[in-house]
Design an enzyme around this catalytic site. Sequence first.
Site, PDB file in Angstrom:
ATOM      1  N   LYS A 229       7.635   0.961   1.289  1.00 59.37           N
ATOM      2  CA  LYS A 229       8.388   0.410   0.140  1.00 59.37           C
ATOM      3  C   LYS A 229       9.643   1.236  -0.162  1.00 59.37           C
ATOM      4  CE  LYS A 229       4.900   1.042  -2.672  1.00 59.37           C
ATOM      5  NZ  LYS A 229       3.939   1.682  -1.755  1.00 59.37           N
TER       6      LYS A 229
ATOM      7  N   GLY B 118       2.418   4.279   1.540  1.00 57.43           N
ATOM      8  CA  GLY B 118       2.767   4.519   2.935  1.00 57.43           C
ATOM      9  C   GLY B 118       3.197   3.280   3.695  1.00 57.43           C
TER      10      GLY B 118
ATOM     11  N   SER C  66       1.918  -1.351  -7.300  1.00 61.23           N
ATOM     12  CA  SER C  66       1.665  -2.533  -8.153  1.00 61.23           C
ATOM     13  C   SER C  66       0.568  -3.408  -7.543  1.00 61.23           C
ATOM     14  CB  SER C  66       2.947  -3.326  -8.401  1.00 61.23           C
ATOM     15  OG  SER C  66       3.757  -3.499  -7.258  1.00 61.23           O
TER      16      SER C  66
ATOM     17  N   LEU D  71       0.821  -1.204   0.000  1.00 60.58           N
ATOM     18  CA  LEU D  71       0.000   0.000   0.000  1.00 60.58           C
ATOM     19  C   LEU D  71       0.859   1.259   0.000  1.00 60.58           C
ATOM     20  CD1 LEU D  71      -2.603  -1.024   2.749  1.00 60.58           C
ATOM     21  CD2 LEU D  71      -3.030  -0.892   0.267  1.00 60.58           C
TER      22      LEU D  71
HETATM   23  N1  LIG Z   1      -5.225   6.641  -6.728  1.00 60.27           N
HETATM   24  C1  LIG Z   1      -4.020   6.362  -6.204  1.00 60.27           C
HETATM   25  N2  LIG Z   1      -3.765   5.145  -5.699  1.00 60.27           N
HETATM   26  C2  LIG Z   1      -2.533   4.871  -5.174  1.00 60.27           C
HETATM   27  N3  LIG Z   1      -1.507   5.771  -5.134  1.00 60.27           N
HETATM   28  C3  LIG Z   1      -1.739   7.004  -5.654  1.00 60.27           C
HETATM   29  C4  LIG Z   1      -2.984   7.348  -6.188  1.00 60.27           C
HETATM   30  N4  LIG Z   1      -2.925   8.648  -6.607  1.00 60.27           N
HETATM   31  C5  LIG Z   1      -1.693   9.083  -6.332  1.00 60.27           C
HETATM   32  N5  LIG Z   1      -0.968   8.106  -5.758  1.00 60.27           N
HETATM   33  C6  LIG Z   1       0.454   8.270  -5.395  1.00 60.27           C
HETATM   34  O1  LIG Z   1       1.175   7.596  -6.409  1.00 60.27           O
HETATM   35  C7  LIG Z   1       2.048   6.626  -5.868  1.00 60.27           C
HETATM   36  C8  LIG Z   1       1.776   5.248  -6.472  1.00 60.27           C
HETATM   37  O2  LIG Z   1       2.318   5.209  -7.748  1.00 60.27           O
HETATM   38  P1  LIG Z   1       2.688   3.805  -8.355  1.00 60.27           P
HETATM   39  O3  LIG Z   1       3.264   4.072  -9.699  1.00 60.27           O
HETATM   40  O4  LIG Z   1       3.508   3.050  -7.378  1.00 60.27           O
HETATM   41  O5  LIG Z   1       1.245   3.111  -8.475  1.00 60.27           O
HETATM   42  S1  LIG Z   1       0.830   1.815  -9.296  1.00 60.27           S
HETATM   43  O6  LIG Z   1       1.852   0.794  -9.065  1.00 60.27           O
HETATM   44  O7  LIG Z   1       0.741   2.178 -10.716  1.00 60.27           O
HETATM   45  O8  LIG Z   1      -0.488   1.433  -8.753  1.00 60.27           O
HETATM   46  C9  LIG Z   1       1.733   6.519  -4.403  1.00 60.27           C
HETATM   47  O9  LIG Z   1       3.028   6.617  -3.858  1.00 60.27           O
HETATM   48  P2  LIG Z   1       3.566   5.718  -2.665  1.00 60.27           P
HETATM   49  O10 LIG Z   1       2.940   6.371  -1.473  1.00 60.27           O
HETATM   50  O11 LIG Z   1       5.031   5.939  -2.726  1.00 60.27           O
HETATM   51  O12 LIG Z   1       3.218   4.283  -2.832  1.00 60.27           O
HETATM   52  C10 LIG Z   1       0.868   7.720  -4.079  1.00 60.27           C
HETATM   53  O13 LIG Z   1       1.661   8.699  -3.478  1.00 60.27           O
HETATM   54  N1  LIG Z   2       9.319   0.359   9.108  1.00 59.41           N
HETATM   55  C1  LIG Z   2       8.890   1.600   9.335  1.00 59.41           C
HETATM   56  N2  LIG Z   2       8.622   2.007  10.588  1.00 59.41           N
HETATM   57  C2  LIG Z   2       8.182   3.256  10.833  1.00 59.41           C
HETATM   58  N3  LIG Z   2       7.946   4.198   9.869  1.00 59.41           N
HETATM   59  C3  LIG Z   2       8.193   3.845   8.612  1.00 59.41           C
HETATM   60  C4  LIG Z   2       8.663   2.540   8.270  1.00 59.41           C
HETATM   61  N4  LIG Z   2       8.813   2.473   6.927  1.00 59.41           N
HETATM   62  C5  LIG Z   2       8.425   3.682   6.456  1.00 59.41           C
HETATM   63  N5  LIG Z   2       8.078   4.508   7.459  1.00 59.41           N
HETATM   64  C6  LIG Z   2       7.570   5.882   7.310  1.00 59.41           C
HETATM   65  O1  LIG Z   2       6.306   5.774   6.683  1.00 59.41           O
HETATM   66  C7  LIG Z   2       6.146   6.771   5.691  1.00 59.41           C
HETATM   67  C8  LIG Z   2       5.874   6.123   4.336  1.00 59.41           C
HETATM   68  O2  LIG Z   2       7.024   5.411   3.933  1.00 59.41           O
HETATM   69  P1  LIG Z   2       7.378   5.243   2.385  1.00 59.41           P
HETATM   70  O3  LIG Z   2       8.648   4.491   2.329  1.00 59.41           O
HETATM   71  O4  LIG Z   2       7.329   6.559   1.677  1.00 59.41           O
HETATM   72  O5  LIG Z   2       6.171   4.326   1.894  1.00 59.41           O
HETATM   73  P2  LIG Z   2       5.726   3.913   0.415  1.00 59.41           P
HETATM   74  O6  LIG Z   2       6.941   4.051  -0.485  1.00 59.41           O
HETATM   75  O7  LIG Z   2       5.269   2.501   0.546  1.00 59.41           O
HETATM   76  O8  LIG Z   2       4.632   4.863   0.056  1.00 59.41           O
HETATM   77  C9  LIG Z   2       7.408   7.630   5.715  1.00 59.41           C
HETATM   78  O9  LIG Z   2       7.134   8.760   6.511  1.00 59.41           O
HETATM   79  C10 LIG Z   2       8.436   6.737   6.395  1.00 59.41           C
HETATM   80  O10 LIG Z   2       9.379   7.472   7.119  1.00 59.41           O
END
Ligand SMILES: Nc1ncnc2c1ncn2[C@@H]1O[C@H](COP(=O)(O)OS(=O)(=O)O)[C@@H](OP(=O)(O)O)[C@H]1O
Ligand SMILES: Nc1ncnc2c1ncn2[C@@H]1O[C@H](COP(=O)(O)OP(=O)(O)O)[C@@H](O)[C@H]1O
Length: 220
Positions: A42, A39, A127, A37
């Site tokens: 990853k 946050g 993904s 997910l």
């Molecule tokens: N609708 C929706 N759903 C999920 N995420 C969203 C969406 N809109 C914007 N974002 C932001 O875009 C990041 C995800 O992009 P990805 O290229 O990893 O998504 S995907 O694999 O194509 O589903 C994701 O980043 P991460 O938080 O780093 O995972 C979000 O910040």
């Molecule tokens: N294992 C962990 N424990 C505590 N906080 C974390 C951990 N991994 C990530 N975070 C925090 O959670 C938030 C989201 O992490 P992020 O790596 O950007 O997630 P994603 O790439 O899946 O969206 C950031 O603020 C990061 O500092």
Amino acid sequence: MPDPTQPQVVWHEQAVSRAAREKLNGHRGVVVWFTGLSGSGKSTVAGAVDAKLHALGAHTYVLDGDNIRHGLSATPQMLAERHGEEFGKRFGLGFGAEDRTENIRRIGSVAQLLCDAGLLTLTAFVSPYRADRDAVRAALGEGDFVEVFVDTPLEVCERRDPKGLYKKARAGEIKGFTGIDDPYEAPLSPELTLAGGDADPGVLADRVIEHLRSTGKLGD
Ligand SMILES: Nc1ncnc2c1ncn2[C@@H]1O[C@H](COP(=O)(O)OS(=O)(=O)O)[C@@H](OP(=O)(O)O)[C@H]1O
Ligand SMILES: Nc1ncnc2c1ncn2[C@@H]1O[C@H](COP(=O)(O)OP(=O)(O)O)[C@@H](O)[C@H]1O
């Protein structure tokens, strides 16, 4: 006879083989595919693995969702600003199911090339669809795809909400947000599952590195 209206392309073999590149690097090329997910952690864990392996002298690179969506898979709005409305509509990718599939196909293809270049390639994308991840796995060679499920409960991701996107999704300001009103299909048999809500990112990174070491990906 091939259809003369269709483009004809052939694969070009490189002068330097993957095996030769891997020998020079002292480790295998591999794709470590983080999924989970928004946050879930990853990028953080992939970054920690990258830093630790780099410090050990490995040749690594991270493909990260946020960065790829500024270029290779730029959104329709971004491309419209740069190249006009029509171009944005035609080539931009949003977050609908088809666009996410195309995003993962493009990234999978880039990751495959980086793997062929002998790099320890780390990817951090939501993904959300199993079939898309499985298609990347199938395109790669045996053992080249290491799926890492960052299994962080939605409540934890939502509490972290570093970009404020969950808040917007709950308020209906973003539609089709993964985990809120769009699906996430967890891997059925990932190489590794990390409890991303429970442990320090450095500890989780060590688990990934230990897996790579124990499966012979890091060389001698
Ligand atoms: N609708 C929706 N759903 C999920 N995420 C969203 C969406 N809109 C914007 N974002 C932001 O875009 C990041 C995800 O992009 P990805 O290229 O990893 O998504 S995907 O694999 O194509 O589903 C994701 O980043 P991460 O938080 O780093 O995972 C979000 O910040
Ligand atoms: N294992 C962990 N424990 C505590 N906080 C974390 C951990 N991994 C990530 N975070 C925090 O959670 C938030 C989201 O992490 P992020 O790596 O950007 O997630 P994603 O790439 O899946 O969206 C950031 O603020 C990061 O500092």
